[in-house]
Each structure stands twice: as C-alpha cells, then as structure tokens.
Design a protein around this motif. Sequence first.
Motif, PDB file in Angstrom:
ATOM      1  N   ASP A 111       0.936  -1.335   0.181  1.00 15.14           N
ATOM      2  CA  ASP A 111       0.112  -0.174   0.228  1.00 15.14           C
ATOM      3  C   ASP A 111       0.916   1.401  -0.125  1.00 15.14           C
ATOM      4  OD1 ASP A 111       1.025   0.520   2.692  1.00 15.14           O
ATOM      5  OD2 ASP A 111      -0.899  -0.416   3.510  1.00 15.14           O
ATOM      6  N   ALA A 112      -0.030   2.489  -0.001  1.00 12.09           N
ATOM      7  CA  ALA A 112       1.045   3.693   0.011  1.00 12.09           C
ATOM      8  C   ALA A 112       2.103   3.829   1.112  1.00 12.09           C
ATOM      9  CB  ALA A 112       0.237   4.799  -0.009  1.00 12.09           C
ATOM     10  N   THR A 113       1.568   3.116   2.356  1.00 13.90           N
ATOM     11  CA  THR A 113       2.814   3.100   3.284  1.00 13.90           C
ATOM     12  C   THR A 113       3.846   2.286   3.332  1.00 13.90           C
ATOM     13  OG1 THR A 113       1.662   1.640   4.625  1.00 13.90           O
ATOM     14  CG2 THR A 113       0.943   3.882   4.933  1.00 13.90           C
ATOM     15  N   GLY A 114       3.955   1.465   2.080  1.00 11.59           N
ATOM     16  CA  GLY A 114       5.068   0.366   2.006  1.00 11.59           C
ATOM     17  C   GLY A 114       4.634  -0.731   2.622  1.00 11.59           C
ATOM     18  N   ALA A 115       3.457  -1.082   3.480  1.00  8.69           N
ATOM     19  CA  ALA A 115       3.067  -2.382   3.955  1.00  8.69           C
ATOM     20  C   ALA A 115       2.677  -3.355   2.897  1.00  8.69           C
ATOM     21  CB  ALA A 115       1.953  -2.015   5.001  1.00  8.69           C
ATOM     22  N   ARG A 116       3.237  -4.608   2.945  1.00  4.45           N
ATOM     23  CA  ARG A 116       2.706  -5.560   2.020  1.00  4.45           C
ATOM     24  C   ARG A 116       1.374  -5.742   1.907  1.00  4.45           C
ATOM     25  NH1 ARG A 116       5.832 -11.220   0.430  1.00  4.45           N
ATOM     26  NH2 ARG A 116       4.571 -11.719  -1.253  1.00  4.45           N
ATOM     27  N   VAL A 117       0.697  -6.079   0.912  1.00  4.45           N
ATOM     28  CA  VAL A 117      -0.694  -6.604   0.764  1.00  4.45           C
ATOM     29  C   VAL A 117      -0.931  -7.603  -0.401  1.00  4.45           C
ATOM     30  CG1 VAL A 117      -1.571  -4.208   1.145  1.00  4.45           C
ATOM     31  CG2 VAL A 117      -1.113  -4.821  -1.247  1.00  4.45           C
ATOM     32  N   LEU A 118      -1.865  -8.425  -0.104  1.00  5.90           N
ATOM     33  CA  LEU A 118      -2.216  -9.376  -0.973  1.00  5.90           C
ATOM     34  C   LEU A 118      -3.384  -9.077  -2.213  1.00  5.90           C
ATOM     35  CD1 LEU A 118      -2.320 -12.254   1.677  1.00  5.90           C
ATOM     36  CD2 LEU A 118      -0.400 -11.710   0.203  1.00  5.90           C
ATOM     37  N   ASP A 119      -4.001  -8.295  -1.982  1.00  6.08           N
ATOM     38  CA  ASP A 119      -5.134  -7.919  -2.894  1.00  6.08           C
ATOM     39  C   ASP A 119      -4.432  -6.900  -3.829  1.00  6.08           C
ATOM     40  OD1 ASP A 119      -7.262  -7.353  -4.433  1.00  6.08           O
ATOM     41  OD2 ASP A 119      -8.756  -7.423  -2.648  1.00  6.08           O
ATOM     42  N   PRO A 120      -4.461  -6.937  -5.044  1.00 10.03           N
ATOM     43  CA  PRO A 120      -3.966  -5.938  -5.948  1.00 10.03           C
ATOM     44  C   PRO A 120      -4.814  -4.737  -5.739  1.00 10.03           C
ATOM     45  CG  PRO A 120      -4.098  -7.991  -7.074  1.00 10.03           C
ATOM     46  CD  PRO A 120      -4.633  -8.327  -5.767  1.00 10.03           C
ATOM     47  N   ALA A 121      -6.166  -4.828  -5.331  1.00  8.14           N
ATOM     48  CA  ALA A 121      -6.966  -3.475  -5.245  1.00  8.14           C
ATOM     49  C   ALA A 121      -6.429  -2.763  -4.232  1.00  8.14           C
ATOM     50  CB  ALA A 121      -8.380  -4.183  -5.109  1.00  8.14           C
ATOM     51  N   ASP A 122      -5.558  -3.395  -3.408  1.00  5.78           N
ATOM     52  CA  ASP A 122      -5.325  -2.485  -2.228  1.00  5.78           C
ATOM     53  C   ASP A 122      -3.660  -1.833  -2.368  1.00  5.78           C
ATOM     54  OD1 ASP A 122      -7.586  -3.257  -0.602  1.00  5.78           O
ATOM     55  OD2 ASP A 122      -6.428  -4.851   0.261  1.00  5.78           O
ATOM     56  N   ALA A 123      -3.384  -2.331  -3.698  1.00  7.74           N
ATOM     57  CA  ALA A 123      -1.754  -1.742  -3.842  1.00  7.74           C
ATOM     58  C   ALA A 123      -1.843  -0.401  -4.150  1.00  7.74           C
ATOM     59  CB  ALA A 123      -1.157  -2.624  -4.985  1.00  7.74           C
ATOM     60  N   ALA A 124      -0.785   0.245  -4.035  1.00  7.81           N
ATOM     61  CA  ALA A 124      -0.696   1.814  -4.316  1.00  7.81           C
ATOM     62  C   ALA A 124       0.872   2.266  -4.226  1.00  7.81           C
ATOM     63  CB  ALA A 124      -1.197   2.540  -3.108  1.00  7.81           C
ATOM     64  N   THR A 125       1.386   3.211  -5.089  1.00  6.95           N
ATOM     65  CA  THR A 125       2.474   3.441  -5.476  1.00  6.95           C
ATOM     66  C   THR A 125       3.279   4.188  -3.970  1.00  6.95           C
ATOM     67  OG1 THR A 125       1.959   4.078  -7.547  1.00  6.95           O
ATOM     68  CG2 THR A 125       4.224   5.106  -6.410  1.00  6.95           C
ATOM     69  N   VAL A 126       4.517   3.670  -3.620  1.00  3.34           N
ATOM     70  CA  VAL A 126       5.258   4.007  -2.627  1.00  3.34           C
ATOM     71  C   VAL A 126       6.429   5.153  -3.155  1.00  3.34           C
ATOM     72  CG1 VAL A 126       6.938   3.557  -0.811  1.00  3.34           C
ATOM     73  CG2 VAL A 126       4.989   1.896  -1.529  1.00  3.34           C
ATOM     74  N   VAL A 127       6.158   6.284  -2.297  1.00  3.57           N
ATOM     75  CA  VAL A 127       6.958   7.451  -2.602  1.00  3.57           C
ATOM     76  C   VAL A 127       7.825   7.897  -1.349  1.00  3.57           C
ATOM     77  CG1 VAL A 127       5.921   8.236  -4.850  1.00  3.57           C
ATOM     78  CG2 VAL A 127       5.424   9.226  -2.485  1.00  3.57           C
ATOM     79  N   THR A 128       9.085   8.299  -1.742  1.00  7.08           N
ATOM     80  CA  THR A 128       9.676   8.860  -0.409  1.00  7.08           C
ATOM     81  C   THR A 128       8.962  10.095   0.150  1.00  7.08           C
ATOM     82  OG1 THR A 128      10.869  10.509  -2.060  1.00  7.08           O
ATOM     83  CG2 THR A 128      11.806   8.324  -1.226  1.00  7.08           C
ATOM     84  N   ASP A 129       9.179  10.331   1.516  1.00  2.00           N
ATOM     85  CA  ASP A 129       8.438  11.066   2.407  1.00  2.00           C
ATOM     86  C   ASP A 129       9.222  12.386   2.201  1.00  2.00           C
ATOM     87  OD1 ASP A 129      10.310  11.173   4.047  1.00  2.00           O
ATOM     88  OD2 ASP A 129       9.244   9.825   5.621  1.00  2.00           O
ATOM     89  N   ALA A 130       8.877  13.318   3.045  1.00  2.00           N
ATOM     90  CA  ALA A 130       9.046  14.934   3.190  1.00  2.00           C
ATOM     91  C   ALA A 130      10.402  14.833   3.448  1.00  2.00           C
ATOM     92  CB  ALA A 130       8.347  15.457   4.249  1.00  2.00           C
ATOM     93  N   ASN A 131      11.234  13.553   4.087  1.00  2.00           N
ATOM     94  CA  ASN A 131      12.668  13.683   4.430  1.00  2.00           C
ATOM     95  C   ASN A 131      13.385  12.875   3.266  1.00  2.00           C
ATOM     96  OD1 ASN A 131      12.372  15.017   6.869  1.00  2.00           O
ATOM     97  ND2 ASN A 131      11.450  13.147   7.748  1.00  2.00           N
ATOM     98  N   GLY A 132      12.594  12.404   2.377  1.00  2.00           N
ATOM     99  CA  GLY A 132      13.356  11.427   1.593  1.00  2.00           C
ATOM    100  C   GLY A 132      13.442  10.056   1.993  1.00  2.00           C
ATOM    101  N   ASP A 133      12.749   9.652   2.907  1.00  2.00           N
ATOM    102  CA  ASP A 133      12.861   8.275   3.362  1.00  2.00           C
ATOM    103  C   ASP A 133      11.835   7.402   2.994  1.00  2.00           C
ATOM    104  OD1 ASP A 133      14.809   9.068   5.402  1.00  2.00           O
ATOM    105  OD2 ASP A 133      13.562   9.698   6.793  1.00  2.00           O
ATOM    106  N   TYR A 134      11.956   6.182   2.943  1.00  2.00           N
ATOM    107  CA  TYR A 134      11.125   4.886   2.483  1.00  2.00           C
ATOM    108  C   TYR A 134      10.937   3.871   3.584  1.00  2.00           C
ATOM    109  CZ  TYR A 134      14.664   2.125   0.557  1.00  2.00           C
ATOM    110  OH  TYR A 134      15.407   1.281   0.402  1.00  2.00           O
TER     111      TYR A 134
END
Length: 478
Positions: A111-134
Amino acid sequence: IDNVAEISAASNALGLPDEDSQPGDNGGDAPETDTDDEEDDNGPHGNGMTDNPADADDFDLARVSIETVSLGSTVFLDNNNDGFQNGADTGIVNVEVQLFDADTEMQILTDATGARVLDPADAATVVTDANGDYHFTNLLPGDYYVVIPSSPAAAPISSNNTGIAFSETDPDDNLDNDDEGLQPGGSGTSVSSDTITLMLGDEPLNGANAGEESAQGNAQDDVFDSNGNMTLDFGFFAPVSLGDTAFVDLNGDGLQTMGEPGIGGVTVTLLDSNGDIVTLDAEGNAITGVTTTAPDGSYGFANLPPGSYSVVFDISTADNAEFYDFTTADAGGLDEDDSDNSIALTEFTAQTNPTDFLNSGEMDLTLDVGVVCDIEVIVAEPFTICSTQPVILNEGASISPASLGGSWSTPDGTGVFTTGTDFATATTYTPSKEDALRGSVTFILTTNDPAGPCEAVSNQVTVEVLNVDCGSFFWDGE
C-alpha cells in the motif's frame, strides 16, 4: 494473520464423529442444510454462533502471529558525488520506490505506506516522504532488491565512482548512508540495488555498531529493530558544467567590454583538481577533455561530475593566431568579464586558477581568456642626410609578425622610391630638390591590413635633409 479451514472429518469432544463434518444431516445420509449448519455452527453455511458444543469443526477463525521483516531508508542528493550522505546532502522528496522478490523477480505489492498487501486492489505507489525516506513492512524473510523506476528529474544520475575513491557496496554489509544504486542505463534511467537478504532477529540495530543504522531514516524500524534493515540508501546528483569565452581585448584593459569580439579556434583543455586531463564524464563515459572555441569565442564542458576544475588555453591554434598575445590577467571588475590566463605556461599557453568546488547541478561560466593584438612596427631613430645622399629605408626597420608585411609612404616627400614602396623589396629613397629646400622628409611604415579584428599598425620617422652636396662622402649626421 487469520487462518480459516473446514475439515472433512473430525471427532468432537465426546469422541464421536463431528456431525457437521459428515456428509449427512447430523450424521445422516441427507445433504447438510442451513438449519443443520445453524445448529452445528461451524459448517460452510454456519451462522457464526457456538450453539452446539459437540461440534468440533475447526471452521472457526483462528488468529496466528507470524513475525515479519522490513526494509528501507533514504533517497538523497549527493552534492559532491562522494557516494555518502553527509554535509549538506538532503533527502529527495516524492521519488517512487519499488520492492522486488529477488527469487521470482516479481514486484511485491504494497500500500502507499509500504506495507505488503495481497489484494491488488489494495496496492498503491510508494514514494519517499518529506525527508526522502521510504519503508517497506510486513515482509517475509527472504531475498529482495529495491528499484527506483525513474531517477529524480533534478538529479538524474546515480552516485558513482567517476574520479572518486568509492564504489557501490554490498547491501548486506549493513553500512548506513552509502549509495547502493546501480544505473547501467545512464542518466535519467531506472536505478536498482543489488540483492539484500532479510532475516528475523539478524538485522542491524539502531546505532548499536559503528556505521550500522546510524544515519537518516534509521529509526523507521525501531518497533522491531532487529527485524528491519534501514541501510539501503540511494544517492543521486546532477552534472556540473563550465566554460565561457575567448575574446580580443581591443582596448587592452584585461576585460571584455562592449563590442570586443570573440575568437575561434583557441584550444581549451580541461583539468581536474589533480591537474590531470579529464577523461570521464559524469556517467563514466570516455571524453577527450579538449575542445576549441567556436567562431564567436564560446566554449563549454558539460555533463561533468561534481568537482574543482581548471582549463588551459592555447592561443597558438586560434584563428589569425600570429597577431595575438595574452592580455593582462585578473584585471578586476566582474569575474565573468576579466581574463583568466592566470598562470603563464608558455608564450602561447596559460592556465586558469582552479574553480571553487562545483556541487551537484552547479555551473561556472566565468573562465574567459583575452588576447591583445600583438602587431609591431619599428623604424630607425631620426637621422640626417645630405641632399645628394639616398635614404636607406629598411635599415633599423622591422614588422612583427614579419609575415604580415607592409609598405612605405611619405606625406611630404617628393623624391623617388628607387625600388618601390613594398617593405619586402624597397631599398632606398632619393630626396628631391624640394625635400632639400624644405629640410626634411617624413617616412611612414604601415603594415598590411591583418585579417580579423586587429587593425593595421604604422610608425614614422622624420629624416633631416641638408641642402648641401656631400659628394661621394656619406655623412652620418655627426
């Protein structure tokens, strides 16, 4: 996680076959019914209640705890391209980061927070945060690698070892704040890490050992620190550039002022901070490190790794080079206007002082060189002759450069140039009676018109003519 199962046969607490697991209604041969399931609770059509304690069917939900691992850290601007996040190196915001299973080479859905999901419907792009962290979480132990599918537009090149004593390291070394990116496609293309192995209880602890999880983003896994690796960092930089102009300093003040033209053909050699010719660009590609100025005098070196540079100007290759010499160096005023032939090497070559260190994306367009027109005409000192004595024209006279040539003239004499006026062939001038009566003749030696912006140069001498007959004697004026 939730574990749900429907068994096909089992015994209940009384040692009898579990009624709901049998094919019949409460042990009979007829198919099960919703009523039966409601009574027995746990069949595939059950109502979720526990109204039959004799039912041992395990279709009930059972919660099972499984430990997971995590991976992450920082995408940063590597200002000096040293391969480490230090000094003024800051995180880069909003960079997409993807996680892949190293065994299957399939992307891990998160998902957007980087947590692994099984359902593709729950998947989202992960981007670095305001500090550049992921941070990727809820991962099973195993082998992974991280991909940045599109490098940052403002810093499109992965930190590399061009001219710097470092190289991408093993992600499993647990060292923090060092660049782990590989970019075989070159500037602007995707970047990936090598494989990193994540194991339960075996990942680096925050600050426990020198260099391990000791930099930005290291606290993201503090809840389960030994199960998380926060050392997979990616550095990026933008190339630097330098250059500017070779010009003719017509007024000789050491500055390029309005109307002073550029000159083409000057050879410019790029040197690094060690004084060696630069042979690699920012992406590690081979370059010559040598260029020539365009007809307008401009030159430039682009796509360079961050660093300090100097250039060497060779004016012997310039258009109409025989007419030029270096102008005064570092004459003051604005740095972009003065001539930077600061270190004389030979008659025709000079080197600039080193630039300030050029950090990621910086540009220095102040490395100029000026030349002055170096054309000289020399004539003899004034002398005296008798009216019957010829003037030897070229004695004590010269033109530099000699290849330019020139000619003699007189604004007031009425005598005769016995072999013409061309400097290369003229020999003598015979005064006229008018010259003798007037008492002098002025001679002017003028160069031919040089090509380019330089102008013809002249010099003159006045010869005193005595109105006397010296006969066969030569009077030298003493």
